[in-house]
Design an enzyme around this catalytic site. Structure first.
Site, mmCIF file in Angstrom:
data_model
loop_
_atom_site.group_PDB
_atom_site.id
_atom_site.type_symbol
_atom_site.label_atom_id
_atom_site.label_comp_id
_atom_site.label_asym_id
_atom_site.label_seq_id
_atom_site.Cartn_x
_atom_site.Cartn_y
_atom_site.Cartn_z
ATOM 1 N N LYS A 132 35.414 58.107 70.985
ATOM 2 C CA LYS A 132 34.776 56.945 71.650
ATOM 3 C C LYS A 132 35.777 56.557 72.933
ATOM 4 O O LYS A 132 36.702 55.939 72.424
ATOM 5 C CB LYS A 132 34.786 55.560 70.571
ATOM 6 N N GLU A 182 48.882 53.686 68.723
ATOM 7 C CA GLU A 182 49.876 53.752 69.744
ATOM 8 C C GLU A 182 49.447 52.594 70.437
ATOM 9 O O GLU A 182 48.354 52.576 70.877
ATOM 10 C CB GLU A 182 49.882 55.076 70.419
ATOM 11 N N GLU A 236 52.816 42.234 77.383
ATOM 12 C CA GLU A 236 52.535 43.223 78.205
ATOM 13 C C GLU A 236 51.407 42.621 79.323
ATOM 14 O O GLU A 236 50.419 42.360 79.341
ATOM 15 C CB GLU A 236 51.880 44.332 77.397
ATOM 16 N N CYS A 261 51.383 52.446 79.278
ATOM 17 C CA CYS A 261 51.949 51.849 78.068
ATOM 18 C C CYS A 261 53.663 51.978 78.084
ATOM 19 O O CYS A 261 54.138 50.959 77.628
ATOM 20 C CB CYS A 261 51.420 52.088 76.884
#
Length: 498
Positions: A192, A267, A398, A300
């Site tokens: 996906k 992750e 973040e 990331c």
């Protein structure tokens, strides 16, 4: 495919032409193109145009894809490892043949630099497939061992259908980090992709089919996470779920997976530090810091918190500002461009919101500080904010954009304390000229990966993943097979034989 609508060969294909490349915008389920009743718009961040209408997957599409993967699993699991490896190498060959198409389509779809896609990202896609094919046949071994005269033999058995949910910042490269080991292990896959960047997953399905991957072994379902993604992770026939993305989404996936005790690998986000000590090569350190603007900061692993020893803050900042000023922002298809757009208008607004709130709270803008009004669209200026408190939102959360913060530390102890003082633990970078200091500091940092005087050197045989809320599990080498397989130990007695 009893629950989804298979499109016959005679029906007109739902194909978009993106930068001169034909891309099928339907799902790929059980070796066939499958349409949905509804579609959604795929908008290019380069210029804001709608480049395709994508099949909007439903729960029925999700379950049909899992059913196709379940049906194909026994045959693929029984395929000898050498033959599986041969097919995966053929997939890699297909990627290399269509490298230019994949590169321009992904640049158009996610706004990352075309030169990076051509020279690094798409070659890495092919490498991902080859690496795990070769690891399966050449290096997946634990050696037999003895227990009181009994022989122990460790083996890796395919687990079953795997659901892989991947992000938009490096869509195909990050997907094949998961696809490669999952298929090499003998599992079947339902991918996906992110709804903002679905196109190269569809091209990859074509490449895999042309390479001889059997029908149902690899499937792609497009759509929104709350619709098709939620159905995929709840399906009781799924044996593994691997997700790269945000912490809140991982929590939702984990809750759904728990009902079926489906193993998960996550992750997740990061708020990684770059520690610059006074004994560091400051030119190197400034280069490393500016490198964090790669992919418009949508990485990331990016070291977004720049921590600099107090005695060299001024000198380091001057070198950083000089290098940041030399960055060329613009069309990612231009060879001279060093930083492109952010992915989506919603995301740009989110990034700008972080910066505005930080400035309102007293942060000082060193460079950047807002959208690039000269370019318009989704271009955000590379930004560095100083005078930020450790507990400030801009330091703790973040941002996932071209926004860095600058803080000073007085000694090694404070540097490590600041570096570890977030809920994340994905990566860290250290700049120092003292090897003993490097050893001391890296031993104390909470991170899945630590780079010393370098950044983003990633070998697939190394473990990769995050600590704390940056993830669960590790990918790479045998660690990947440990996740995608049921690891079995067979103990054989020396007694009882004819």
């Amino acid at each position: 495919m009893t629950e989804a609508t298979a499109v016959s060969a005679a029906a007109p294909a739902a194909v978009a032409t993106v930068a001169g490349v034909a891309v099928d915008t339907r799902h790929w389920i059980g070796g066939e193109r499958v349409g949905s009743a509804d579609t959604f718009a795929d908008v290019s961040p380069v210029d804001g145009t709608v480049i395709a209408r994508i099949a909007r997957g439903t729960a029925a599409d999700a379950h049909a894809a899992v059913a196709a993967a379940r049906e194909a699993f026994p045959g693929w699991a029984a395929t000898p490892p050498a033959e599986r490896a041969r097919i995966l190498h053929a997939v890699a060959d297909g990627v290399e043949k269509r490298l230019a198409d994949l590169a321009i389509v992904e640049t158009t779809d996610n706004g990352a630099l075309l030169r990076s896609h051509l020279r690094g990202v798409m070659p890495r896609v092919a490498h991902n497939m080859r690496f795990f094919a070769d690891w399966l046949t050449d290096r997946l071994d634990h050696g037999d061992f003895d227990t009181r005269g009994h022989n122990n033999h460790v083996s890796w058995d395919p687990a079953g259908p795997c659901v892989l949910i991947t992000p938009w910042n490096a869509p195909l490269m990050l997907a094949t980090w998961k696809i490669g080991p999952a298929l090499a292990a003998g599992n079947t896959v339902v991918l996906k992709p992110a709804e903002w960047t679905p196109l190269t997953a569809s091209l990859f399905a074509d490449i895999a089919a042309e390479a001889g991957l059997p029908a149902g072994v690899f499937n792609v379902v497009q759509g929104y996470g709350e619709e098709v993604g939620a159905a995929l992770v709840k399906d009781p026939d799924v044996r593994r779920i691997s997700f790269t993305g945000s912490v809140p989404t991982a929590r939702a996936i984990g809750a759904a997976a728990a009902a079926n005790l489906t193993p998960t690998s996550f992750e997740l986000g990061g708020k990684s530090p770059l520690l610059v000590f006074a004994d560091a090569d400051l030119d190197l350190a400034a280069d490393l810091a500016v490198e964090q603007y790669d992919n418009a900061g949508q990485v990331c692993l990016a070291a977004t918190r720049i921590l600099v020893e107090e005695s060299v803050v001024e000198e380091f900042t001057a070198r950083f500002v000089e290098r940041a000023a030399a960055l060329v922002q613009g069309d990612p298809r231009d060879e001279a461009t060093g930083i492109g757009p952010n992915i989506h208008a919603d995301h740009l607004a989110r990034v700008d919101g972080f910066v505005r709130r930080a400035v309102d709270s007293g942060a000082r803008v060193v460079v950047g500080g807002g959208p690039n009004t000269e370019l318009g669209g989704l271009y955000y200026r590379p930004t560095l904010l100083a005078d930020v408190a450790q507990d400030a939102e801009i330091v703790q959360e973040e941002v996932f954009g071209p926004v860095l913060t600058l803080q000073a530390f007085t000694d090694e102890e404070e540097a490590v304390a600041l570096a570890n003082d977030t809920r994340f633990g994905l990566a860290a970078t250290v700049a120092t000229g003292d090897r003993e200091r490097a050893d001391r500091v890296t031993a104390r940092l909470v991170a899945g990966t630590v780079w010393v005087n370098c950044f983003f050197v990633r070998d697939l045989q190394a473990p990769f993943g995050g600590s704390r809320q940056s993830g669960v599990g590790r990918e790479g080498g045998t660690w990947s097979f440990d996740f995608y397989c049921d690891v079995k130990n067979t103990v054989t007695s020396p007694n009882g034989w004819h």
